[in-house]
Design an enzyme around this catalytic site. Structure first.
Site, mmCIF file in Angstrom:
data_model
loop_
_atom_site.group_PDB
_atom_site.id
_atom_site.type_symbol
_atom_site.label_atom_id
_atom_site.label_comp_id
_atom_site.label_asym_id
_atom_site.label_seq_id
_atom_site.Cartn_x
_atom_site.Cartn_y
_atom_site.Cartn_z
ATOM 1 N N ASP A 76 -63.081 2.286 -18.245
ATOM 2 C CA ASP A 76 -63.949 1.936 -17.126
ATOM 3 C C ASP A 76 -63.716 0.453 -16.867
ATOM 4 O O ASP A 76 -64.073 -0.385 -17.699
ATOM 5 C CB ASP A 76 -65.410 2.210 -17.537
ATOM 6 C CG ASP A 76 -66.388 1.884 -16.415
ATOM 7 O OD1 ASP A 76 -66.009 1.149 -15.481
ATOM 8 O OD2 ASP A 76 -67.530 2.363 -16.498
ATOM 9 N N ASN A 103 -56.078 -0.915 -8.393
ATOM 10 C CA ASN A 103 -56.462 0.017 -7.331
ATOM 11 C C ASN A 103 -57.872 0.584 -7.512
ATOM 12 O O ASN A 103 -58.513 0.990 -6.549
ATOM 13 C CB ASN A 103 -55.417 1.135 -7.298
ATOM 14 C CG ASN A 103 -55.871 2.339 -6.512
ATOM 15 O OD1 ASN A 103 -55.858 2.341 -5.281
ATOM 16 N ND2 ASN A 103 -56.320 3.388 -7.216
ATOM 17 N N TYR A 169 -69.885 -3.190 0.092
ATOM 18 C CA TYR A 169 -68.452 -2.879 -0.039
ATOM 19 C C TYR A 169 -67.605 -3.960 0.630
ATOM 20 O O TYR A 169 -66.625 -4.444 0.053
ATOM 21 C CB TYR A 169 -68.162 -1.494 0.552
ATOM 22 C CG TYR A 169 -66.706 -1.100 0.449
ATOM 23 C CD1 TYR A 169 -66.117 -0.873 -0.796
ATOM 24 C CD2 TYR A 169 -65.906 -0.969 1.589
ATOM 25 C CE1 TYR A 169 -64.771 -0.524 -0.895
ATOM 26 C CE2 TYR A 169 -64.569 -0.616 1.503
ATOM 27 C CZ TYR A 169 -64.001 -0.394 0.253
ATOM 28 O OH TYR A 169 -62.668 -0.046 0.149
ATOM 29 N N LYS A 173 -64.765 -6.458 -1.007
ATOM 30 C CA LYS A 173 -63.360 -6.538 -0.581
ATOM 31 C C LYS A 173 -63.017 -7.924 -0.013
ATOM 32 O O LYS A 173 -61.876 -8.376 -0.117
ATOM 33 C CB LYS A 173 -63.040 -5.416 0.419
ATOM 34 C CG LYS A 173 -63.004 -4.028 -0.242
ATOM 35 C CD LYS A 173 -61.914 -3.909 -1.315
ATOM 36 C CE LYS A 173 -61.841 -2.537 -1.943
ATOM 37 N NZ LYS A 173 -60.808 -2.419 -2.983
ATOM 38 N N VAL A 202 -58.104 6.109 4.973
ATOM 39 C CA VAL A 202 -57.223 6.977 4.182
ATOM 40 C C VAL A 202 -58.089 8.123 3.657
ATOM 41 O O VAL A 202 -59.107 7.875 3.002
ATOM 42 C CB VAL A 202 -56.635 6.227 2.957
ATOM 43 C CG1 VAL A 202 -55.513 7.046 2.330
ATOM 44 C CG2 VAL A 202 -56.162 4.829 3.320
HETATM 45 N N1 LIG Z 1 -59.608 5.562 1.205
HETATM 46 C C1 LIG Z 1 -59.747 4.561 2.029
HETATM 47 O O1 LIG Z 1 -60.039 4.753 3.229
HETATM 48 C C2 LIG Z 1 -59.544 3.148 1.562
HETATM 49 C C3 LIG Z 1 -59.423 2.136 2.535
HETATM 50 C C4 LIG Z 1 -59.251 0.835 2.107
HETATM 51 C C5 LIG Z 1 -59.174 0.529 0.779
HETATM 52 N N2 LIG Z 1 -59.295 1.524 -0.155
HETATM 53 C C6 LIG Z 1 -59.262 1.130 -1.562
HETATM 54 O O2 LIG Z 1 -58.238 1.835 -2.234
HETATM 55 C C7 LIG Z 1 -58.570 2.002 -3.605
HETATM 56 C C8 LIG Z 1 -58.397 3.453 -4.005
HETATM 57 O O3 LIG Z 1 -59.260 4.247 -3.229
HETATM 58 P P1 LIG Z 1 -58.986 5.781 -2.906
HETATM 59 O O4 LIG Z 1 -59.129 5.934 -1.443
HETATM 60 O O5 LIG Z 1 -57.761 6.248 -3.552
HETATM 61 O O6 LIG Z 1 -60.300 6.421 -3.579
HETATM 62 P P2 LIG Z 1 -60.487 7.643 -4.607
HETATM 63 O O7 LIG Z 1 -59.667 8.798 -4.197
HETATM 64 O O8 LIG Z 1 -61.963 7.814 -4.718
HETATM 65 O O9 LIG Z 1 -59.911 7.041 -5.985
HETATM 66 C C9 LIG Z 1 -60.559 5.989 -6.634
HETATM 67 C C10 LIG Z 1 -59.976 5.827 -8.021
HETATM 68 O O10 LIG Z 1 -60.639 4.729 -8.659
HETATM 69 C C11 LIG Z 1 -61.021 5.139 -9.966
HETATM 70 N N3 LIG Z 1 -62.181 4.393 -10.412
HETATM 71 C C12 LIG Z 1 -63.359 4.228 -9.780
HETATM 72 N N4 LIG Z 1 -64.184 3.489 -10.530
HETATM 73 C C13 LIG Z 1 -63.506 3.185 -11.661
HETATM 74 C C14 LIG Z 1 -63.825 2.436 -12.821
HETATM 75 N N5 LIG Z 1 -65.025 1.858 -12.985
HETATM 76 N N6 LIG Z 1 -62.900 2.320 -13.807
HETATM 77 C C15 LIG Z 1 -61.690 2.899 -13.669
HETATM 78 N N7 LIG Z 1 -61.327 3.611 -12.592
HETATM 79 C C16 LIG Z 1 -62.228 3.741 -11.599
HETATM 80 C C17 LIG Z 1 -61.283 6.648 -9.840
HETATM 81 O O11 LIG Z 1 -61.068 7.292 -11.083
HETATM 82 P P3 LIG Z 1 -62.187 7.812 -12.100
HETATM 83 O O12 LIG Z 1 -63.326 8.325 -11.278
HETATM 84 O O13 LIG Z 1 -61.456 8.859 -12.884
HETATM 85 O O14 LIG Z 1 -62.519 6.615 -12.933
HETATM 86 C C18 LIG Z 1 -60.160 7.040 -8.880
HETATM 87 O O15 LIG Z 1 -58.978 7.264 -9.602
HETATM 88 C C19 LIG Z 1 -60.001 1.475 -3.772
HETATM 89 O O16 LIG Z 1 -59.946 0.147 -4.266
HETATM 90 C C20 LIG Z 1 -60.527 1.475 -2.334
HETATM 91 O O17 LIG Z 1 -61.543 0.518 -2.141
HETATM 92 C C21 LIG Z 1 -59.471 2.829 0.199
#
Ligand SMILES: NC(=O)c1ccc[n+]([C@@H]2O[C@H](COP(=O)([O-])OP(=O)(O)OC[C@H]3O[C@@H](n4cnc5c(N)ncnc54)[C@H](OP(=O)(O)O)[C@@H]3O)[C@@H](O)[C@H]2O)c1
Length: 271
Positions: A76, A103, A169, A173, A202
């Site tokens: 975590d 990430n 959020y 960021k 995304v």
């Molecule tokens: N999707 C979008 O629209 C978008 C847009 C801009 C930026 N982002 C950024 O891209 C990144 C990835 O997002 P995503 O869209 O791929 O979301 P996602 O599908 O929800 O994946 C998030 C990942 O982060 C992990 N995570 C969350 N809290 C954690 C913690 N405390 N320790 C370790 N791992 C943790 C989760 O794994 P576990 O639950 O297994 O720990 C999961 O693997 C994030 O930083 C997000 O802010 C996403």
């Protein structure tokens, strides 16, 4: 002959946090396909183990002889003690890390200021900001000793543009952006590269997490437009990592074609 040269990734070792889902999982698989070794980090051990198997399959399919080593670390990132143990949990033969992809991150809710739960505020800051900083502190020391390395942070359009319903959020960021930009300045006299990838919309588990498991509310976010998929962002991350050592991709802002800002997007009939 491929359009871009990814051969520099072969034999490299990459840590991806948040590798159990979405962008992190797609990134781990794509690095594996490029011949890199990958250390997958997340809280859900069974899920990172499954993604590691996908990495192994992608590597096998690539036919590349370099890379092909995959390790999973249940962690975590918001827990300082557990981040401090990350180095010890990395297998000896994968300790020569070349790239860190920070990430792991999430958003919870759309509540306005005054009604946001303390635990949600603390959780987002502890993960998106403090967790990213803790992991970076650990790895930057290694990169300085090694005199090489690349830190790739997941920012967001939300790190450039605030919006109503996203105060916490977007604050996290913006903090990622400030931290990343400051670090790039601090490391300007080193070979260490620093990149910030800033995705727009995304479709991953991101909105499902935001709406606390309400999949129909999550679906609505993308209704009427074609969002990015995790692989679109993974390609940007891997592309940045595969540039020659003298090239630093500082920032990459990536939108779906019908998104133009955090709040401006088009869902009507195509012009
Ligand atoms: N999707 C979008 O629209 C978008 C847009 C801009 C930026 N982002 C950024 O891209 C990144 C990835 O997002 P995503 O869209 O791929 O979301 P996602 O599908 O929800 O994946 C998030 C990942 O982060 C992990 N995570 C969350 N809290 C954690 C913690 N405390 N320790 C370790 N791992 C943790 C989760 O794994 P576990 O639950 O297994 O720990 C999961 O693997 C994030 O930083 C997000 O802010 C996403």
């Amino acid at each position: 002959m491929p359009v871009f040269d990814a051969s520099r990734l072969a034999g490299k070792t990459v840590i991806v946090t948040g590798a159990s889902a979405g962008i992190g999982a797609a990134t781990a698989v794509l690095f594996a396909k490029g011949g890199s070794n990958v250390i997958l980090v997340a809280r859900r051990k069974d899920v990172i183990d499954a993604v590691a198997q996908q990495c192994a399959a992608a590597h096998k399919e690539s036919g590349l002889s370099q890379g092909g080593k995959f390790a999973t670390v249940q962690l975590d990132v918001s827990d300082k003690t557990s981040v401090a143990s990350l180095w010890d949990k990395i297998p000896q033969d994968l300790k020569d890390v070349d790239v860190l992809v920070n990430n792991a991150g999430y958003v919870l809710g759309v509540e306005h200021v005054g009604t946001i739960k303390d635990e949600d505020i603390e959780g987002m800051f502890a993960t998106n900001v403090l967790g990213l900083i803790s992991v970076t502190q650990l790895l930057v020391r290694h990169f300085k000793e090694k005199k090489a390395g690349h830190i790739i942070n997941l920012g967001s359009i939300a790190g450039r543009e605030p919006y109503a319903g996203g105060s916490i959020y977007t604050a996290t960021k913006h903090a990622v952006h400030a931290f990343t930009a400051s670090m790039m300045r601090e490391l300007v006299n080193t070979p260490i590269r620093v990149t910030e990838i800033q995705p727009g919309m995304v479709e991953t588990e991101f909105s499902i997490v935001r709406f606390r498991g309400d999949t129909s509310a999550a679906k609505k976010v993308y209704e009427g437009l074609q969002p990015l998929v995790a692989e679109d962002i993974a390609e940007e991350i891997v592309w940045a990592a595969a540039r020659p050592p003298h090239v630093n991709i500082a920032e990459v802002l990536v939108f779906p074609v019908n998104q133009a800002s955090a709040t401006i997007n088009y869902r009507g009939p195509k012009a």
